[in-house]
Design a protein around this motif. Structure first.
Motif, PDB file in Angstrom:
ATOM      1  N   UNK A  98      -6.456  37.444  30.087  1.00 62.05           N
ATOM      2  CA  UNK A  98      -5.801  38.556  30.772  1.00 62.05           C
ATOM      3  C   UNK A  98      -6.549  39.861  30.556  1.00 62.05           C
ATOM      4  N   UNK A  99      -6.576  40.681  31.601  1.00 58.49           N
ATOM      5  CA  UNK A  99      -7.161  42.021  31.555  1.00 58.49           C
ATOM      6  C   UNK A  99      -6.067  43.046  31.853  1.00 58.49           C
ATOM      7  N   UNK A 100      -6.325  44.277  31.450  1.00 55.63           N
ATOM      8  CA  UNK A 100      -5.335  45.340  31.621  1.00 55.63           C
ATOM      9  C   UNK A 100      -5.102  45.667  33.082  1.00 55.63           C
ATOM     10  N   UNK A 127      11.311  49.154  37.703  1.00 55.17           N
ATOM     11  CA  UNK A 127      11.507  47.704  37.698  1.00 55.17           C
ATOM     12  C   UNK A 127      11.145  47.148  36.326  1.00 55.17           C
ATOM     13  N   UNK A 128      11.786  46.044  35.907  1.00 53.05           N
ATOM     14  CA  UNK A 128      11.433  45.428  34.625  1.00 53.05           C
ATOM     15  C   UNK A 128       9.962  45.029  34.600  1.00 53.05           C
ATOM     16  N   UNK A 129       9.273  45.431  33.561  1.00 55.83           N
ATOM     17  CA  UNK A 129       7.840  45.221  33.471  1.00 55.83           C
ATOM     18  C   UNK A 129       7.475  43.742  33.499  1.00 55.83           C
ATOM     19  N   UNK A 130       8.164  42.936  32.713  1.00 51.22           N
ATOM     20  CA  UNK A 130       7.785  41.530  32.573  1.00 51.22           C
ATOM     21  C   UNK A 130       8.068  40.711  33.833  1.00 51.22           C
ATOM     22  N   UNK A 131       9.044  41.118  34.628  1.00 54.27           N
ATOM     23  CA  UNK A 131       9.413  40.326  35.800  1.00 54.27           C
ATOM     24  C   UNK A 131       8.265  40.167  36.791  1.00 54.27           C
ATOM     25  N   UNK A 132       7.478  41.218  36.961  1.00 58.51           N
ATOM     26  CA  UNK A 132       6.416  41.205  37.964  1.00 58.51           C
ATOM     27  C   UNK A 132       5.020  41.105  37.365  1.00 58.51           C
ATOM     28  N   UNK A 136      -2.493  36.736  34.735  1.00 54.97           N
ATOM     29  CA  UNK A 136      -3.869  37.091  34.385  1.00 54.97           C
ATOM     30  C   UNK A 136      -4.015  38.571  34.019  1.00 54.97           C
ATOM     31  N   UNK A 137      -2.903  39.239  33.792  1.00 50.71           N
ATOM     32  CA  UNK A 137      -2.946  40.661  33.437  1.00 50.71           C
ATOM     33  C   UNK A 137      -2.029  40.907  32.257  1.00 50.71           C
ATOM     34  N   UNK A 138      -2.339  41.971  31.510  1.00 52.74           N
ATOM     35  CA  UNK A 138      -1.410  42.383  30.463  1.00 52.74           C
ATOM     36  C   UNK A 138      -0.996  43.829  30.698  1.00 52.74           C
ATOM     37  N   UNK A 139       0.245  44.100  30.337  1.00 54.61           N
ATOM     38  CA  UNK A 139       0.756  45.457  30.417  1.00 54.61           C
ATOM     39  C   UNK A 139       0.762  46.094  29.036  1.00 54.61           C
ATOM     40  N   UNK A 140       1.041  47.375  28.992  1.00 51.33           N
ATOM     41  CA  UNK A 140       1.057  48.112  27.727  1.00 51.33           C
ATOM     42  C   UNK A 140       2.355  48.895  27.614  1.00 51.33           C
ATOM     43  N   UNK A 141       3.012  48.748  26.467  1.00 56.58           N
ATOM     44  CA  UNK A 141       4.172  49.568  26.141  1.00 56.58           C
ATOM     45  C   UNK A 141       3.808  50.380  24.901  1.00 56.58           C
ATOM     46  N   UNK A 142       3.822  51.687  25.038  1.00 58.07           N
ATOM     47  CA  UNK A 142       3.436  52.575  23.931  1.00 58.07           C
ATOM     48  C   UNK A 142       4.616  52.737  22.979  1.00 58.07           C
ATOM     49  N   UNK A 143       4.384  52.432  21.713  1.00 57.03           N
ATOM     50  CA  UNK A 143       5.431  52.556  20.704  1.00 57.03           C
ATOM     51  C   UNK A 143       5.235  53.781  19.822  1.00 57.03           C
ATOM     52  N   UNK A 166       1.671  43.281  26.456  1.00 55.52           N
ATOM     53  CA  UNK A 166       2.719  42.458  27.064  1.00 55.52           C
ATOM     54  C   UNK A 166       2.115  41.357  27.934  1.00 55.52           C
ATOM     55  N   UNK A 167       2.583  40.129  27.729  1.00 50.51           N
ATOM     56  CA  UNK A 167       2.063  38.974  28.457  1.00 50.51           C
ATOM     57  C   UNK A 167       3.214  38.164  29.035  1.00 50.51           C
ATOM     58  N   UNK A 168       3.051  37.761  30.281  1.00 46.58           N
ATOM     59  CA  UNK A 168       4.002  36.863  30.933  1.00 46.58           C
ATOM     60  C   UNK A 168       3.371  35.468  30.975  1.00 46.58           C
ATOM     61  N   UNK A 169       3.825  34.588  30.092  1.00 48.46           N
ATOM     62  CA  UNK A 169       3.230  33.247  29.986  1.00 48.46           C
ATOM     63  C   UNK A 169       4.162  32.164  30.510  1.00 48.46           C
ATOM     64  N   UNK A 170       5.158  32.559  31.275  1.00 44.89           N
ATOM     65  CA  UNK A 170       6.176  31.613  31.735  1.00 44.89           C
ATOM     66  C   UNK A 170       5.603  30.511  32.612  1.00 44.89           C
TER      67      UNK A 170
END
Length: 213
Positions: A98-100, A127-132, A136-143, A166-170
């Motif tokens: 996965x790439x950003x 929209x919920x980040x993980x749903x979409x 092959x991509x990853x998202x970022x949540x800043x903590x 964040x990865x969606x591996x479903x």
């Protein structure tokens, strides 16, 4: 006549010596600059890198569908641009690379909000980040980012910053109970953050978010 010939030979030797000295000086200068640049790059490569703080999973339907890999720069690391990073993870049968994707960026998670409930902006609504999130991509949540160096277009993290990859591996990985998972978050330079865990023996319906590493 002998004196003139000797003088010519002497002048020729001086000229040759001067040319040789100039070549040596230029070569030594070039090698010095090259050595300094190589030393700086080597130091940066060795000292910089990422570390995994924690890996969280969200399960449903008897398997883990979403992963959140919390990472931070190593001590003494140079700033790292996550837009150039690559995430590789496998369950032993399938492998995800996965790439950003800057679309799936959340920099406003505050007040103890859940990573798995993080949202991203589009043209219509939040929209919920993980749903979409594509496989092959990853998202970022800043903590944690005191100097706001990690933004949507330039997700650079430095000392003290903590972000969730964040990865969606479903639809890619089959993370059933007792599954060995390995991988890494590989930055542009420096040491990668190693992912290595085994999923629990069972998933409880009363606890959908579990700590994996």
């Amino acid at each position: 006549a002998i004196g003139i010939g000797t003088l010519i030979i002497f002048i020729a030797m001086v000229l040759v010596a001067a040319v040789a000295a100039a070549v040596l000086i230029n070569t030594s200068g070039f090698l010095q600059q090259k050595a300094m640049a190589t030393g700086k790059e080597s130091t940066e490569q060795v000292a910089s890198g990422l570390q995994v703080i924690r890996v969280l999973g969200n399960h449903s339907g008897g398997k883990i569908n979403w992963l959140a890999v919390l990472i931070s720069p190593n001590a003494g690391s140079a700033p790292i641009d996550l837009s150039q990073a690559t995430v590789m993870i496998t369950d032993g049968t399938h492998k995800v690379i996965a790439k950003y994707n800057s679309t799936f960026f959340n920099g406003t998670l505050k007040n103890g909000g859940s990573i798995f409930e993080a949202k991203y902006n589009n043209t219509t609504a939040l929209k919920p980040l993980f749903d979409d999130l594509p496989a092959t991509a990853f998202g970022i949540v800043v903590l944690q980012d005191a100097d706001t160096s990690c933004s949507k277009d330039t997700p650079v993290i430095n000392k003290g910053d903590i972000v969730a990859i964040c990865l969606n591996v479903s639809n890619t990985l089959n993370l059933k109970p007792r599954t060995k998972v390995t991988g890494a978050v590989i930055p542009e330079f420096g040491a990668p953050a190693v992912i290595s865990f085994t999923t629990p023996a069972t998933y409880l319906d009363t606890q959908h978010i579990i700590e994996l590493q």
